[in-house]
Write an enzyme that holds these catalytic residues in place. Sequence first.
Site, PDB file in Angstrom:
ATOM      1  N   SER A   1      40.329  48.114  40.113  1.00 23.02           N
ATOM      2  CA  SER A   1      41.099  47.332  41.083  1.00 23.02           C
ATOM      3  C   SER A   1      42.542  47.180  40.616  1.00 23.02           C
ATOM      4  O   SER A   1      42.796  46.717  39.509  1.00 23.02           O
ATOM      5  CB  SER A   1      40.480  45.944  41.271  1.00 23.02           C
ATOM      6  OG  SER A   1      39.176  46.044  41.801  1.00 23.02           O
TER       7      SER A   1
ATOM      8  N   GLU B   1      46.434  43.658  38.723  1.00 23.86           N
ATOM      9  CA  GLU B   1      45.356  43.350  37.794  1.00 23.86           C
ATOM     10  C   GLU B   1      45.393  44.295  36.600  1.00 23.86           C
ATOM     11  O   GLU B   1      45.056  43.916  35.484  1.00 23.86           O
ATOM     12  CB  GLU B   1      43.994  43.466  38.491  1.00 23.86           C
ATOM     13  CG  GLU B   1      42.819  43.111  37.580  1.00 23.86           C
ATOM     14  CD  GLU B   1      41.511  42.971  38.327  1.00 23.86           C
ATOM     15  OE1 GLU B   1      40.494  43.506  37.833  1.00 23.86           O
ATOM     16  OE2 GLU B   1      41.506  42.332  39.384  1.00 23.86           O
TER      17      GLU B   1
ATOM     18  N   ARG C   1      40.040  36.527  35.804  1.00 21.97           N
ATOM     19  CA  ARG C   1      40.613  37.650  35.053  1.00 21.97           C
ATOM     20  C   ARG C   1      41.539  37.190  33.929  1.00 21.97           C
ATOM     21  O   ARG C   1      42.561  37.821  33.647  1.00 21.97           O
ATOM     22  CB  ARG C   1      41.346  38.620  35.986  1.00 21.97           C
ATOM     23  CG  ARG C   1      40.471  39.171  37.103  1.00 21.97           C
ATOM     24  CD  ARG C   1      39.275  39.958  36.582  1.00 21.97           C
ATOM     25  NE  ARG C   1      38.415  40.358  37.682  1.00 21.97           N
ATOM     26  CZ  ARG C   1      37.322  39.684  38.071  1.00 21.97           C
ATOM     27  NH1 ARG C   1      36.959  38.575  37.421  1.00 21.97           N
ATOM     28  NH2 ARG C   1      36.591  40.101  39.077  1.00 21.97           N
TER      29      ARG C   1
END
Length: 304
Positions: free
Chosen positions: A229, A299, A179
Amino acid sequence: MKTIEALRQTLYDALPRRIFREEEPLARHTSFRIGGPAELMAFPTEPAQLQALLRLAHEAGVAPHILGAGTNVLAPDAGLRGLTICLRDCLIGLELLDGTHISAMAGVSLAKTALFAAADGLSGMETLHGIPGTVGGAAFMNAGAYGGEMKDVVESVDFLHPDGRMERFAAADCAFGYRTSVFQTLPGVIVRAVFRLRPGEPDAIRAKISELAEKRRAAQPLSMPSAGSAFRRPQTGYAAALIEQTGLKGLTVGGASVSEKHAGFIVNNGGATAQDVLTLIREIQKKVLDATGVRLEPEVRLWE
């Protein structure tokens, strides 16, 4: 350094007035449906307008916020001062380059890009189809799902620097990690990505896309406003499993809750504020840390 007031007049003189909105609610442009007003929001409709926006803001010493589909953003309740640039109508276009490569402009959705590849019998993007958001946002985050990530299929990324300079990054130079990417450290905008795929049977590729889409619908609260998420995968275990085993499914602060369907999602039940979400994130972090010794990291990108 110019103030935003001076920059506003410079922008209005240089670009069509119709592409600007003042005090535009960010809640209209984020999947969380949360966020106060953007002081000045620009909606460029062509790359030349985007290039001018970045250059003029750079010359004025103003760092704009860049908004794509808004699917991984928590915008503040107080809104954003300065300039926000929304790319949703700007960087659009898909092209088959040869038998294994396609080009996608940064504003195109991942879903549309994956279906375009499938129609041309190119495999490799099936796992990415269901990720909400754009090609640019996905490259920025090295988005991934079901064992696949952007780094697996990206060959190069074209990046527009604030001074108007365009640079092509080979995949090896994108610093893709979990990420993350080099683009998170650079001011500017991702403009285009070239994907390296492999030949396949169109019907089989579409069947895989449908299979994963059904799996996603069954497991995730797709009908509720969220940012996907909420937490990154920790070094040990999975965020959703840790949250669930700590007994936090359904935990609610104001209008925000831990999804009953998937503990890794925070959803807006209606009327949630950014402060509700932030408070819930902190409470989840504390309870999971106390119970398991694992600290979860968000996130979702928390704008200030």
